[in-house]
Design a protein around this motif. Structure first.
Motif, mmCIF file in Angstrom:
data_model
loop_
_atom_site.group_PDB
_atom_site.id
_atom_site.type_symbol
_atom_site.label_atom_id
_atom_site.label_comp_id
_atom_site.label_asym_id
_atom_site.label_seq_id
_atom_site.Cartn_x
_atom_site.Cartn_y
_atom_site.Cartn_z
ATOM 1 N N ARG A 1 -75.172 30.335 -25.583
ATOM 2 C CA ARG A 1 -74.448 29.059 -25.558
ATOM 3 C C ARG A 1 -73.322 29.071 -26.573
ATOM 4 N N ALA A 2 -73.696 29.399 -27.820
ATOM 5 C CA ALA A 2 -72.671 29.472 -28.860
ATOM 6 C C ALA A 2 -72.041 30.861 -28.787
ATOM 7 N N HIS A 3 -70.869 30.928 -28.247
ATOM 8 C CA HIS A 3 -70.229 32.230 -28.100
ATOM 9 C C HIS A 3 -69.803 32.750 -29.477
ATOM 10 N N ARG A 4 -70.239 33.950 -29.768
ATOM 11 C CA ARG A 4 -69.890 34.524 -31.071
ATOM 12 C C ARG A 4 -68.630 35.359 -30.934
ATOM 13 N N ASP A 5 -67.737 35.194 -31.888
ATOM 14 C CA ASP A 5 -66.561 36.044 -31.910
ATOM 15 C C ASP A 5 -66.910 37.253 -32.761
ATOM 16 N N LYS B 1 -60.597 31.277 -34.838
ATOM 17 C CA LYS B 1 -61.983 31.102 -34.384
ATOM 18 C C LYS B 1 -62.377 29.618 -34.380
ATOM 19 N N VAL B 2 -62.032 28.908 -35.467
ATOM 20 C CA VAL B 2 -62.398 27.489 -35.559
ATOM 21 C C VAL B 2 -61.619 26.682 -34.519
ATOM 22 N N GLN C 1 -60.507 27.622 -31.629
ATOM 23 C CA GLN C 1 -61.119 27.867 -30.313
ATOM 24 C C GLN C 1 -62.416 27.083 -30.161
ATOM 25 N N ARG C 2 -63.241 27.185 -31.206
ATOM 26 C CA ARG C 2 -64.563 26.564 -31.119
ATOM 27 C C ARG C 2 -64.474 25.047 -31.038
ATOM 28 N N GLU C 3 -63.568 24.463 -31.831
ATOM 29 C CA GLU C 3 -63.480 23.006 -31.898
ATOM 30 C C GLU C 3 -62.492 22.443 -30.881
ATOM 31 N N GLU D 1 -62.761 27.129 -42.679
ATOM 32 C CA GLU D 1 -63.332 26.183 -41.718
ATOM 33 C C GLU D 1 -63.190 24.747 -42.236
#
Ligand SMILES: Nc1ncnc2c1ncn2[C@@H]1O[C@H](COP(=O)(O)OP(=O)(O)O)[C@@H](O)[C@H]1O
Ligand SMILES: [Mg+2]
Length: 442
Positions: free
Chosen positions: A114-118, A309-310, A312-314, A346
């Motif tokens: 679910r939480a895609h890791r970079d 990364k942040v 993309q995630r947010e 972050e």
């Protein structure tokens, strides 16, 4: 959670359905193999309880849908089901509580993927060249690797890279942090146990080494285990065989081992805290990761990587780093290494409302014990410490609860509940509590 059930005994199927239902989950019951196979799919099922009469179904389901957890039930050999892909085996007759326990464990597991890791690995500084070279050389081999470095330097991400560049990349990658698990539980975590091996062993459970069969096992912070367990680890590494707790026969497993430590392992050996022979087994390929303060050329590329990364995630726009922010990042000593840099970036991404991050948006020193936290007087309770930290964080962001919650790494709701709790308690408490809090925030 939706639980598929397959057993030719309709009575068992309906009892299991009831238990699943009572747990607040949705059962999908089958006593016919073809119907089951026609219906099973990972989009709608997280768990399947399958009778060992259908060992081929256990095997097939696991092969096709790795994300579905399988609980095998039956009267035969549990190990056969585990080999076929079940994570748990319950011998009939079992009681409702056994099933509840097992489902309880599976419900707590986070859904995979679910939480895609970079996983991108940033290495620009010349001191990392050697490390990249070792990674590409050793990855295709079966050799054990020992990665040493301070906490937060990227040992785990290196271990993952080695696995994903290896021939075992399609096999499992199983990590276990040996410092995070109490010694009393470690043996069963590592080697698994048979049902009934001890109180609470409701079902046969396979350990990390067996889970890593065909893949890679990461023994994270290996220097933290007792000498007793070190002897057992040594045997497993030498013989590639494990004994489940309460098990009668050894089981052969095929794994590659990667270990990490953030301590000076040579010093541990000198002091008799770490076995020499185990060190030699693990240290076939040594990798020493330098601390971030010794590879300054990595700082800005890493910061940009984390901004990306942040964002993309947010789902927020990327920001740029102002010159003064870049200078602050380059000047700082990074005691918490890359992990601390990730946290600083972050936080800045979330707290800064502008398109450019300036040095004012960078808050250092939260990832590692701050001088204030280290000088807390003995006798301070965790509750007092937490309250003090919350109060001082709030005051540092002018009472903005959203920002404070983000800095503290808790939800706004948790923060609100805690503040309510404090304000209720303060009606009864004396003034010393208030004085202590003042000291922390000062
Ligand atoms: N070279 C790197 N490139 C990208 N991310 C990194 C790098 N090194 C560390 N990280 C990130 O920093 C954090 C800490 O790294 P980790 O591998 O867990 O450190 P360690 O195991 O040494 O404590 C992780 O989120 C990791 O993804
Ligand atoms: Mg780590």
């Amino acid at each position: 959670m939706c639980v598929a059930i397959l057993d030719s005994d309709t009575a068992i199927v309906s009892i299991l359905s009831e238990i699943v239902h009572d747990l607040g989950q949705t059962p999908s019951p089958y006593h016919d193999k073809d119907r089951f196979l026609g219906a099973i799919d990972p989009a709608s099922h997280n768990v399947a309880i399958i009778s060992d009469d259908f060992i081929d179904v256990i095997e097939g389901t696991k092969q096709v849908y790795q994300s579905i957890e399988i609980v095998a039930i039956g009267t035969g050999e549990g190990s056969r089901c585990i080999k076929a892909g079940a994570t748990h085996y319950l011998k009939k007759p079992f009681c409702a509580q056994d099933i509840q326990q097992v489902l309880g464990i599976l419900m707590k597991k986070p859904a995979p993927g679910r939480a895609h890791r970079d996983e991108s690995f940033i290495a620009v500084d010349p001191s990392m060249e050697k490390i990249l070279e070792i990674i590409s050389k050793v990855s295709p081999t079966q050799a054990p690797v020992l990665i040493q470095g301070e906490s937060g330097t990227g040992k785990e991400i290196i271990a993952r890279s080695i696995h994903s560049l290896s021939r075992r990349k399609d096999g499992p990658y199983v990590g276990i942090n040996l410092a995070a698990i109490p010694e009393s539980l470690l043996e069963s975590e590592l080697f698994g146990y048979e049902k009934g091996a001890f109180t609470g062993a409701y079902a046969t459970r396979i350990g990390k080494f067996e889970l890593a069969h065909g893949g890679t096992i990461l023994l994270d912070e290996v220097t933290e285990v007792s000498l007793g367990l070190q002897a057992k680890l040594l045997r497993v590494l030498q013989e590639k065989q494990i004994d489940r707790v309460g098990g009668k026969a050894s089981i052969s497993v095929d794994f590659r081992v990667i270990a990490t430590t953030n301590r000076d392992i040579e010093e541990d050996i000198q002091a008799g805290r770490f076995r020499h022979d185990l060190f030699f087994r693990l240290n076939v390929i040594p990798i020493k990761v330098p601390p971030l303060r010794c590879r300054r050329d990595d700082i800005l590329p890493l910061a940009e990587h984390f901004i990306h990364k942040v964002a993309q995630r947010e789902g927020i726009p990327e920001k740029t780093l102002a010159k003064d922010a870049q200078n602050s990042l380059l000047k700082y000593a990074w005691p918490g290494n890359v992990r601390e840099l990730e946290n600083v970036v972050e936080r800045a991404m979330i707290l800064c409302d502008e398109a450019m991050i300036t040095s004012e948006d960078l808050i250092f020193g939260m990832g590692s014990p701050t001088p204030a936290a280290r000088s807390l007087p003995v006798g301070t309770t965790i509750h007092e410490m937490e309250k003090g930290l919350i109060v001082s964080t709030l005051s540092s962001v002018d009472g903005n609860r959203t920002k404070a919650a983000s800095l503290l790494g808790i939800s706004i709701r948790t923060l609100r509940n805690k503040l309510n709790e404090y304000s209720q308690n303060s009606q009864f408490s004396d003034t010393t509590q208030g004085k202590k809090t003042q000291e922390f925030s000062g």
